[in-house]
Design an enzyme around this catalytic site. Structure first.
Site, PDB file in Angstrom:
ATOM      1  N   LYS A   1       0.843  -1.201   0.000  1.00 37.61           N
ATOM      2  CA  LYS A   1       0.000   0.000   0.000  1.00 37.61           C
ATOM      3  C   LYS A   1       0.875   1.247   0.000  1.00 37.61           C
ATOM      4  O   LYS A   1       1.877   1.304   0.727  1.00 37.61           O
ATOM      5  CB  LYS A   1      -0.905  -0.028   1.242  1.00 37.61           C
ATOM      6  CG  LYS A   1      -1.951   1.068   1.300  1.00 37.61           C
ATOM      7  CD  LYS A   1      -2.818   0.898   2.545  1.00 37.61           C
ATOM      8  CE  LYS A   1      -3.928   1.939   2.619  1.00 37.61           C
ATOM      9  NZ  LYS A   1      -4.771   1.772   3.827  1.00 37.61           N
TER      10      LYS A   1
ATOM     11  N   SER B   1      -9.925  -0.377   7.092  1.00 38.23           N
ATOM     12  CA  SER B   1      -9.298  -0.191   5.776  1.00 38.23           C
ATOM     13  C   SER B   1      -8.590  -1.408   5.190  1.00 38.23           C
ATOM     14  O   SER B   1      -8.218  -1.391   4.020  1.00 38.23           O
ATOM     15  CB  SER B   1      -8.308   0.975   5.823  1.00 38.23           C
ATOM     16  OG  SER B   1      -8.980   2.186   5.676  1.00 38.23           O
TER      17      SER B   1
ATOM     18  N   SER C   1      -9.729   1.821   2.843  1.00 34.35           N
ATOM     19  CA  SER C   1      -8.832   2.535   1.957  1.00 34.35           C
ATOM     20  C   SER C   1      -7.809   1.644   1.240  1.00 34.35           C
ATOM     21  O   SER C   1      -7.255   2.075   0.235  1.00 34.35           O
ATOM     22  CB  SER C   1      -8.096   3.609   2.738  1.00 34.35           C
ATOM     23  OG  SER C   1      -7.230   3.013   3.690  1.00 34.35           O
TER      24      SER C   1
END
Lengths: 486, 95
Positions: free
Chosen positions: A80, A179, A155
């Site tokens: 990420k 997330s 996210s």
């Protein structure tokens, strides 16, 4: 050979047996990315050249017999893009960090590197991890591999979509209010939010420091166990990282769970839950009974207050953490007529609407005269939410429920209504507030063929039990299809 | 719970943000919505509840005060929007 269909653990066996080289695997995934990522858009930055060099080095190390000692040797992963990678651009999907190249490595990256991982690239997210759909990326939205018109969740939507679409063998995400778990649920993959402090946050770009935690997104629970073992453990550079020793999560997967108790919070099955999600969760409970566990109802009476508490605490911490983006030390600078004007122009042009909204809420909640009414109040409610879980865990070994109230929604459907978007985190947020373990894993599909996730929650440092339950559930259910058609 | 445009502008200044007229209107509405939602916390009596600021009971993590390698200036400055020698350059502060 369709390597993307194999789990990390299976690929590891193939590498150790010399049936495939890391170079061939890496080339395979890079080719798949160049073919499929133009529709999915999971990656912000690709590091193909470096990946091939890392793969070459991994093959040499495999040749030298280092494979047994290094659990990820030669395995291609995605990261990420809010986790700092030395020398590789780390944007947080924000214009303010568009050209930021970290001069240091996050602890988790160091550990993955030592374990022999190959890094394919950095994945898309909601700007600064603030969002539930990956639509808040300043660059582009990511598409759900099961239905390209839908969001992958957020996210960590880029990491979840990359795992689901077979654009990497496994990935890391971060979870502040769901997330990792919510995108895992939307994309039909496994995602773990470890105990707060289980994994070092050093090098994770801070959003809400008392809630943030890094964790794996993978195809199987055993893969999550494999990655967690590598990234977990104390770190002198993160004083909030817990000193507890790291157990062998893989070895714990087959432990006997018969007779243990699973609690379903009645507050999680009420109003607002999609009937198909409810059905899938109810079916999962039957599976647990078949596995020899006892299922009973529990109560988390303060659950209805979790979102309200979270949307004070997280923005308050964020407004303070994001004060560092001032156009001075790194990131975007927009010139102004004086210093204050430079700050304002830099921040106003550098941050997107959701980030500004949260900075505003947080600044308001912490401002003079409001602190007790908002931040302190929310932190007291946080205590009540954590106590609810402690009480539940006196009665049961696990708490289970849905991950999200519905399967993946359409791109654009909720972006204009922030509060509606916040409500999609209703079942995940309490876990961060209490700092406990939350695992999301596939438990079914909607009639439209969208994945539905089940959440297994356990007390602090219960990762071995939670992963064991997830692993044995996954084997018993044997859900199909395993991956989307692309 | 309502919030006025003036309050929004004041908070924006505290947060070092600036907004167009249209953005102020939109933010005022959205913040009012969010604040009226979080007002449901007031349904709970928390007068005898200790606040939680941290999920684990960790306190004072000590370590030896030893000199260790740190980031060299060249690396620390590599992302600076403007620099001079080993310094970050900012707009003039003192008039």
């Amino acid at each position: 050979m369709q390597w993307h269909r194999l789990s990390l653990n299976e690929l590891r066996e193939k590498l150790l047996a010399g049936e495939v080289s890391s170079k061939a695997l890496t080339e395979y995934f890079l080719e798949r990315i160049s073919k499929l990522d133009p529709q999915i858009r999971a990656y912000i930055t690709l590091t193909g050249e470096e990946a091939l060099k890392q793969a070459q080095a991994a093959d040499e190390a495999l040749e030298r017999g280092e494979g047994e000692k290094r659990p990820l040797l030669g395995l291609p992963l995605a990261i990420k893009d809010n986790i700092c990678t030395d020398g590789v651009r780390t944007t947080c999907a924000s214009k303010i960090l568009e050209n930021f190249v970290p001069p240091y490595e996050a602890t988790v990256i160091e550990r993955l590197r030592d374990a022999g991982a190959v890094f394919l690239g950095k994945t898309n997210l909601d700007e600064f991890a603030m969002g539930s759909s990956t639509e808040n990326s300043a660059f582009f939205p990511t598409h759900n591999p099961w239905d390209l018109s839908r969001v992958p969740g957020g996210s960590s939507g880029g990491s979840a979509a990359a795992v689901a679409a077979g654009l990497c063998a496994g990935a890391l995400g971060s979870d502040t209010g769901g997330s990792i778990r919510q995108p895992a649920s939307f994309c039909g993959v496994v995602g773990l939010k470890p105990t707060y402090g289980r994994v070092s946050r050093y090098g994770l770009v801070a959003f809400a420091s008392s809630l943030d935690q890094i964790g794996p997104l993978t195809k199987t629970v055993a893969d999550t166990a494999l990655l967690l073992r590598v990234i977990a453990g104390p770190d002198p550079r993160d004083s909030t990282c817990a000193p507890e020793e790291v157990p062998d999560y893989l070895a714990a997967l087959e432990r006997d769970l018969k007779g243990l108790k699973v609690g379903l919070p009645k507050e999680y099955m009420g109003e607002g839950l999609d009937p198909e999600v409810r059905q899938a969760v109810e079916k999962a409970l039957e599976v647990f009974e078949k596995m020899g566990l006892e299922v009973r109802e529990v109560s988390l009476p303060h659950a209805p207050y979790a979102i309200a508490a979270y949307y004070i605490i997280a923005p308050a911490e964020a407004s303070s953490n994001l004060a560092r983006y001032d156009g001075v030390k790194y990131g975007l600078r927009v010139e102004g007529k004086d210093l204050i004007d430079m700050y304002k122009k830099t921040r106003s042009q550098g941050f997107g609407p959701e980030v500004k909204r949260r900075i505003m809420i947080g600044t308001y909640a912490l401002s003079a005269g409001y602190y007790d009414a908002y931040y302190k109040k929310a932190s007291q409610v946080r205590t009540l939410i954590a106590e609810d879980f402690s009480k539940a865990f006196e009665e049961v070994d696990f708490v289970v429920g849905p991950v999200a109230p519905s399967p993946a929604f359409k791109i654009g459907e909720r972006i204009d209504d922030p509060l509606q978007m916040y409500l999609s985190d209703i079942y995940t947020i309490s876990v961060n507030l209490a700092g406990i373990v939350g695992l999301s894993l596939p438990c079914g599909f909607s009639q439209e063929g969208l994945p539905i996730g089940l959440q297994i929650m356990g007390p602090h440092f219960s990762e071995p039990q939670v992963l064991a339950l997830g692993h044995q559930f996954e084997k018993t259910l044997d859900l199909k299809p395993k991956e989307p058609e692309l | 719970m309502s919030i006025t445009k003036e309050e929004v502008l004041h908070v924006a200044h505290l947060a070092r943000l600036e907004f167009s007229e249209e953005e102020v209107t939109r933010f005022t509405e959205q913040l009012a919505d969010i604040l009226s939602y979080v007002a449901k916390l007031n349904e709970l009596d928390t007068s005898h509840v200790e606040p939680t600021y941290h999920a684990l009971k960790l306190t004072n993590v000590f370590r030896e005060d030893e000199v260790k390698e740190s980031l060299p200036p060249e690396k620390a400055l590599q992302n600076a929007p403007e620099r001079e020698d080993n310094f970050f350059v900012v707009p003039k502060v003192i008039k």
